[in-house]
Design an enzyme around this catalytic site. Structure first.
Site, PDB file in Angstrom:
ATOM      1  N   GLY A   1       0.535  -4.991   0.895  1.00  0.00           N
ATOM      2  CA  GLY A   1      -0.702  -5.045   0.117  1.00  0.00           C
ATOM      3  C   GLY A   1      -0.501  -5.719  -1.234  1.00  0.00           C
TER       4      GLY A   1
ATOM      5  N   GLU B   1       4.775  -4.904   7.008  1.00  0.00           N
ATOM      6  CA  GLU B   1       4.061  -3.799   7.682  1.00  0.00           C
ATOM      7  C   GLU B   1       4.571  -3.576   9.101  1.00  0.00           C
ATOM      8  OE1 GLU B   1       2.610  -6.313   6.030  1.00  0.00           O
ATOM      9  OE2 GLU B   1       1.034  -5.544   4.718  1.00  0.00           O
TER      10      GLU B   1
ATOM     11  N   ALA C   1       0.864  -1.181   0.000  1.00  0.00           N
ATOM     12  CA  ALA C   1       0.000   0.000   0.000  1.00  0.00           C
ATOM     13  C   ALA C   1       0.901   1.231   0.000  1.00  0.00           C
ATOM     14  CB  ALA C   1      -0.897  -0.021   1.232  1.00  0.00           C
TER      15      ALA C   1
HETATM   16  N1  COA Z   1       4.597   3.168  -0.810  1.00  0.00           N
HETATM   17  C1  COA Z   1       4.975   4.303  -1.407  1.00  0.00           C
HETATM   18  N2  COA Z   1       6.100   4.419  -2.142  1.00  0.00           N
HETATM   19  C2  COA Z   1       6.863   3.319  -2.263  1.00  0.00           C
HETATM   20  C3  COA Z   1       6.538   2.100  -1.667  1.00  0.00           C
HETATM   21  C4  COA Z   1       5.343   2.041  -0.911  1.00  0.00           C
HETATM   22  N3  COA Z   1       4.908   0.910  -0.332  1.00  0.00           N
HETATM   23  N4  COA Z   1       7.498   1.204  -1.954  1.00  0.00           N
HETATM   24  C5  COA Z   1       8.398   1.851  -2.732  1.00  0.00           C
HETATM   25  N5  COA Z   1       8.017   3.138  -2.919  1.00  0.00           N
HETATM   26  C6  COA Z   1       8.707   4.183  -3.655  1.00  0.00           C
HETATM   27  C7  COA Z   1       9.913   4.711  -2.884  1.00  0.00           C
HETATM   28  O1  COA Z   1       9.496   5.677  -1.955  1.00  0.00           O
HETATM   29  C8  COA Z   1      10.741   5.280  -4.002  1.00  0.00           C
HETATM   30  O2  COA Z   1      10.208   6.519  -4.379  1.00  0.00           O
HETATM   31  P1  COA Z   1      11.207   7.816  -4.528  1.00  0.00           P
HETATM   32  O3  COA Z   1      12.123   7.421  -5.645  1.00  0.00           O
HETATM   33  O4  COA Z   1      10.246   8.919  -4.873  1.00  0.00           O
HETATM   34  O5  COA Z   1      11.884   7.945  -3.218  1.00  0.00           O
HETATM   35  C9  COA Z   1      10.472   4.307  -5.153  1.00  0.00           C
HETATM   36  O6  COA Z   1       9.261   3.642  -4.848  1.00  0.00           O
HETATM   37  C10 COA Z   1      11.556   3.258  -5.322  1.00  0.00           C
HETATM   38  O7  COA Z   1      11.720   2.620  -4.050  1.00  0.00           O
HETATM   39  P2  COA Z   1      13.150   2.456  -3.321  1.00  0.00           P
HETATM   40  O8  COA Z   1      12.889   2.237  -1.879  1.00  0.00           O
HETATM   41  O9  COA Z   1      14.047   3.602  -3.682  1.00  0.00           O
HETATM   42  O10 COA Z   1      13.665   1.147  -4.052  1.00  0.00           O
HETATM   43  P3  COA Z   1      14.677   0.054  -3.473  1.00  0.00           P
HETATM   44  O11 COA Z   1      14.949  -0.839  -4.632  1.00  0.00           O
HETATM   45  O12 COA Z   1      15.811   0.699  -2.765  1.00  0.00           O
HETATM   46  O13 COA Z   1      13.838  -0.750  -2.346  1.00  0.00           O
HETATM   47  C11 COA Z   1      11.901  -1.902  -1.484  1.00  0.00           C
HETATM   48  C12 COA Z   1      12.722  -1.518  -2.730  1.00  0.00           C
HETATM   49  C13 COA Z   1      10.635  -2.593  -1.999  1.00  0.00           C
HETATM   50  C14 COA Z   1      12.698  -2.852  -0.605  1.00  0.00           C
HETATM   51  C15 COA Z   1      11.528  -0.634  -0.683  1.00  0.00           C
HETATM   52  O14 COA Z   1      10.982   0.320  -1.602  1.00  0.00           O
HETATM   53  C16 COA Z   1      10.522  -0.872   0.390  1.00  0.00           C
HETATM   54  O15 COA Z   1      10.857  -1.378   1.448  1.00  0.00           O
HETATM   55  N6  COA Z   1       9.234  -0.466   0.175  1.00  0.00           N
HETATM   56  C17 COA Z   1       8.215  -0.510   1.172  1.00  0.00           C
HETATM   57  C18 COA Z   1       7.722  -1.927   1.387  1.00  0.00           C
HETATM   58  C19 COA Z   1       6.643  -1.936   2.451  1.00  0.00           C
HETATM   59  O16 COA Z   1       6.864  -1.627   3.597  1.00  0.00           O
HETATM   60  N7  COA Z   1       5.412  -2.328   2.046  1.00  0.00           N
HETATM   61  C20 COA Z   1       4.288  -2.384   2.933  1.00  0.00           C
HETATM   62  C21 COA Z   1       3.561  -1.105   2.921  1.00  0.00           C
HETATM   63  S1  COA Z   1       2.146  -1.098   4.024  1.00  0.00           S
END
Ligand code: COA
Length: 258
Positions: free
Chosen positions: A109, A132, A65
């Site tokens: 999500g 989460e 999400a």
């Molecule tokens: N919500 C909003 N934005 C998200 C997102 C999320 N769940 N997951 C990734 N993004 C965005 C990042 O903020 C980033 O945006 P920016 O370039 O404007 O800063 C972009 O997507 C790329 O993500 P980034 O974190 O730079 O990529 P990465 O390859 O270093 O890491 C993940 C990838 C998936 C490990 C990391 O993005 C992450 O941990 N995301 C959240 C996962 C999460 O907690 N999901 C549950 C949500 S309730």
């Protein structure tokens, strides 16, 4: 219909829905979820669709999400709005088969959305997780319930309490994923699988989906009765006569959904 965060194509009776928010790894914001519910409802109602494939990009099915959109929300807002409840209701009411084709990140999500589909085919690069807990919340789109039913309490607890990611091999081993293909072959293989489903009688595919899903909602006795009654009902269809005649005549069946 044109969507902001989805690409939708219909070919050979398959509706392919691609999540398309590349800048945010397909994070599920309100707009995307609302578009997805509309696209799935439209595919369910479309006579040219017999199977639906839901996918993301090679890098991410969906990274969860949208944290940016949710971060300032209060309890009152999410409770009164019943955040995501309507969209999930629409997704889970789709009667045609939905296959999730997962590559890359499938988190929070995103993982829950994949589990709302009927089965998951993944690439060898897929990473599943319910992280989460790292954000000071818990899963809210069915993760604690669906993951537990799919992989059992121990692994589900492990995923929800540590927030760790699971590679596709482990996901296949524990029953979250049905089959794994090399990333470059994923869509070709999933579309082949969708074609197998398309060839069947839609009466049977819809009845099979309804009956398998019943297994999660009822006692064994009630589930077996539900299945048996649907099985009996199949004998009122022309497709049952055709399917069995074709088998006996050693030819391919010509199903007409009648
Ligand atoms: N919500 C909003 N934005 C998200 C997102 C999320 N769940 N997951 C990734 N993004 C965005 C990042 O903020 C980033 O945006 P920016 O370039 O404007 O800063 C972009 O997507 C790329 O993500 P980034 O974190 O730079 O990529 P990465 O390859 O270093 O890491 C993940 C990838 C998936 C490990 C990391 O993005 C992450 O941990 N995301 C959240 C996962 C999460 O907690 N999901 C549950 C949500 S309730």
């Amino acid at each position: 219909m044109a969507y902001e965060h989805l690409i939708v194509e219909v070919e050979d009776y398959v509706t392919l829905i691609r999540l398309n928010r590349p800048d945010a790894l397909n994070a599920l914001n309100a707009k995307l979820m609302s578009e997805l519910a509309s696209a799935l409802a439209a595919a369910d109602a479309d006579s040219n669709t017999r199977c639906i494939v839901l996918t993301g990009s090679e890098k991410a099915f969906a990274a969860g999400a949208d944290v940016r959109e949710m971060s300032e929300k209060t309890f009152t807002e999410v409770f009164i709005d019943n955040l995501f409840a309507d969209e999930i209701g629409v997704i889970c009411r789709v009667r045609k088969p939905i296959v999730a084709a997962v590559s890359g990140y499938c988190l929070g999500g995103g993982c829950e959305l994949a589990m709302m589909c009927d089965f998951i085919i993944s690439s060898d690069t897929a990473k599943f997780g319910q992280p989460e807990i790292n954000l000071g919340i818990i899963a809210g789109m069915g993760g604690t319930q669906r993951l537990t039913r799919l992989v059992g309490k121990s692994k589900s607890m492990d995923m929800h309490l540590t927030g760790r990611f699971m590679e596709s091999a482990e996901a296949e081993r524990c029953g979250l994923v049905s089959r794994v293909f090399p990333a470059k072959d994923l869509m070709t293989e999933v579309l082949k699988i969708a074609q197998k489903i398309v060839e069947k009688s839609m009466i049977s595919t819809m009845a099979a989906k309804e009956s398998v899903n019943r297994a999660e909602e009822t006692s064994l006795t009630e589930g077996l009765l539900f299945e048996r009654r649907l099985f009996h009902a199949m004998f009122s269809t022309e497709d049952q006569k055709e399917g069995m005649a074709a088998f006996l005549e050693k030819r391919q069946p010509q199903f007409r959904d009648k």
